[in-house]
Design a protein around this motif. Structure first.
Motif, PDB file in Angstrom:
ATOM      1  N   LEU A  13      37.081   0.787  15.370  1.00  0.00           N
ATOM      2  CA  LEU A  13      37.968   1.941  15.217  1.00  0.00           C
ATOM      3  C   LEU A  13      37.275   3.224  15.653  1.00  0.00           C
ATOM      4  CD1 LEU A  13      39.763   1.218  11.832  1.00  0.00           C
ATOM      5  CD2 LEU A  13      40.799   1.302  14.088  1.00  0.00           C
ATOM      6  N   VAL A  14      36.037   3.417  15.243  1.00  0.00           N
ATOM      7  CA  VAL A  14      35.314   4.626  15.626  1.00  0.00           C
ATOM      8  C   VAL A  14      35.068   4.646  17.132  1.00  0.00           C
ATOM      9  CG1 VAL A  14      33.114   5.848  15.387  1.00  0.00           C
ATOM     10  CG2 VAL A  14      34.269   4.986  13.364  1.00  0.00           C
ATOM     11  N   ALA A  15      34.698   3.518  17.715  1.00  0.00           N
ATOM     12  CA  ALA A  15      34.451   3.460  19.165  1.00  0.00           C
ATOM     13  C   ALA A  15      35.725   3.743  19.961  1.00  0.00           C
ATOM     14  CB  ALA A  15      33.885   2.099  19.540  1.00  0.00           C
ATOM     15  N   SER A  16      36.839   3.167  19.549  1.00  0.00           N
ATOM     16  CA  SER A  16      38.088   3.430  20.275  1.00  0.00           C
ATOM     17  C   SER A  16      38.556   4.866  20.063  1.00  0.00           C
ATOM     18  CB  SER A  16      39.171   2.434  19.867  1.00  0.00           C
ATOM     19  OG  SER A  16      39.414   2.531  18.485  1.00  0.00           O
ATOM     20  N   GLY A  17      38.267   5.426  18.905  1.00  0.00           N
ATOM     21  CA  GLY A  17      38.613   6.825  18.665  1.00  0.00           C
ATOM     22  C   GLY A  17      37.800   7.768  19.528  1.00  0.00           C
ATOM     23  N   VAL A  18      36.526   7.461  19.725  1.00  0.00           N
ATOM     24  CA  VAL A  18      35.687   8.279  20.608  1.00  0.00           C
ATOM     25  C   VAL A  18      36.203   8.185  22.039  1.00  0.00           C
ATOM     26  CG1 VAL A  18      33.377   8.454  21.619  1.00  0.00           C
ATOM     27  CG2 VAL A  18      33.643   8.211  19.150  1.00  0.00           C
ATOM     28  N   TYR A  19      36.614   6.995  22.458  1.00  0.00           N
ATOM     29  CA  TYR A  19      37.179   6.840  23.800  1.00  0.00           C
ATOM     30  C   TYR A  19      38.428   7.712  23.962  1.00  0.00           C
ATOM     31  CZ  TYR A  19      39.564   4.809  27.792  1.00  0.00           C
ATOM     32  OH  TYR A  19      40.219   4.647  28.976  1.00  0.00           O
ATOM     33  N   LEU A  68      39.127  10.430  22.311  1.00  0.00           N
ATOM     34  CA  LEU A  68      38.743  11.846  22.274  1.00  0.00           C
ATOM     35  C   LEU A  68      38.305  12.357  23.641  1.00  0.00           C
ATOM     36  CD1 LEU A  68      36.718  12.424  18.998  1.00  0.00           C
ATOM     37  CD2 LEU A  68      38.881  13.421  19.632  1.00  0.00           C
ATOM     38  N   LEU A  69      37.827  11.476  24.498  1.00  0.00           N
ATOM     39  CA  LEU A  69      37.335  11.886  25.806  1.00  0.00           C
ATOM     40  C   LEU A  69      38.445  12.057  26.837  1.00  0.00           C
ATOM     41  CD1 LEU A  69      34.150   9.659  25.959  1.00  0.00           C
ATOM     42  CD2 LEU A  69      34.324  12.075  25.374  1.00  0.00           C
ATOM     43  N   THR A 119      47.575  14.801  23.025  1.00  0.00           N
ATOM     44  CA  THR A 119      48.159  13.737  22.218  1.00  0.00           C
ATOM     45  C   THR A 119      47.151  12.609  22.023  1.00  0.00           C
ATOM     46  OG1 THR A 119      50.318  14.289  23.148  1.00  0.00           O
ATOM     47  CG2 THR A 119      50.109  12.175  22.027  1.00  0.00           C
ATOM     48  N   ARG A 120      46.447  12.251  23.074  1.00  0.00           N
ATOM     49  CA  ARG A 120      45.419  11.206  22.946  1.00  0.00           C
ATOM     50  C   ARG A 120      44.239  11.690  22.123  1.00  0.00           C
ATOM     51  NH1 ARG A 120      45.573   8.525  28.946  1.00  0.00           N
ATOM     52  NH2 ARG A 120      47.656   7.669  28.717  1.00  0.00           N
ATOM     53  N   ILE A 121      43.915  12.964  22.231  1.00  0.00           N
ATOM     54  CA  ILE A 121      42.849  13.524  21.398  1.00  0.00           C
ATOM     55  C   ILE A 121      43.243  13.440  19.932  1.00  0.00           C
ATOM     56  CG2 ILE A 121      41.645  15.664  20.802  1.00  0.00           C
ATOM     57  CD1 ILE A 121      41.712  16.361  23.793  1.00  0.00           C
ATOM     58  N   LEU A 122      44.495  13.740  19.631  1.00  0.00           N
ATOM     59  CA  LEU A 122      44.986  13.632  18.257  1.00  0.00           C
ATOM     60  C   LEU A 122      44.896  12.195  17.763  1.00  0.00           C
ATOM     61  CD1 LEU A 122      46.407  14.735  15.731  1.00  0.00           C
ATOM     62  CD2 LEU A 122      48.564  14.285  16.896  1.00  0.00           C
ATOM     63  N   VAL A 179      45.867  20.256  15.707  1.00  0.00           N
ATOM     64  CA  VAL A 179      45.941  19.727  17.073  1.00  0.00           C
ATOM     65  C   VAL A 179      47.400  19.602  17.515  1.00  0.00           C
ATOM     66  CG1 VAL A 179      45.411  17.738  18.543  1.00  0.00           C
ATOM     67  CG2 VAL A 179      43.714  18.577  16.937  1.00  0.00           C
ATOM     68  N   LEU A 180      48.280  19.245  16.591  1.00  0.00           N
ATOM     69  CA  LEU A 180      49.711  19.184  16.937  1.00  0.00           C
ATOM     70  C   LEU A 180      50.257  20.555  17.316  1.00  0.00           C
ATOM     71  CD1 LEU A 180      51.324  16.699  14.402  1.00  0.00           C
ATOM     72  CD2 LEU A 180      51.332  16.545  16.880  1.00  0.00           C
TER      73      LEU A 180
END
Length: 142
Positions: free
Chosen positions: A14-20, A22-23, A28-31, A89-90
């Motif tokens: 989950l953390v790894a996919s969230g970092v991906y 964020l980049l 919307t993807r950052i959120l 962010v929204l």
């Protein structure tokens, strides 16, 4: 204290996919990345809490089998912080959509200028070469 390996691996994914996420350049993807990272960290808190026990209410059960309340409090705090960041962010994404018609993060003009100067291997205009005199004072060479 034994940790559940499957939950720890899931939290890492989950953390790894969230970092991906964020980049990415879309707000919307950052959120979504912030939300996924938050869920991964909350899961890590649960894994770090150890074995489940009786509820941490004074006088309800044996103190030896009572679960630790600190990770539970940290997860609740993380949920509130994530909700506030998501709301921010929204609003930024909505304002960006109102102004530009999309929620893509634009390149900064100053960053693009510095990148061009770096590629040309030239110093920027704001760069001042300072050297020290024998008395220890700064001397600006022009």
């Amino acid at each position: 204290m034994t940790a559940n390996l499957l939950l720890a691996i899931t939290a890492g994914v989950l953390v790894a996919s969230g970092v991906y996420l964020l980049l990415e350049r879309s707000l919307t993807r950052i959120l979504l990345g912030v939300l996924v990272i938050s869920n991964g960290v909350n899961l890590l808190f649960v894994v770090a809490a150890g074995r489940p026990g009786t509820p941490p209410i004074v006088g309800l059960g044996d103190p030896e089998t009572t679960s630790d309340p600190l990770p539970q409090v940290m997860v609740l705090t993380a949920i509130v912080i994530t909700m506030a960041v998501a709301a921010f962010v929204l609003t930024v994404a909505y304002r960006s959509f109102q102004l530009h018609g999309h929620d893509e993060v634009a390149d900064d003009v100053e960053d693009a200028r510095i990148r061009r100067l770096a590629e040309a291997d030239a110093a920027s205009e704001s760069y001042e070469d300072t050297t020290f005199s024998d008395s220890g004072e700064d001397v600006v060479s022009e």
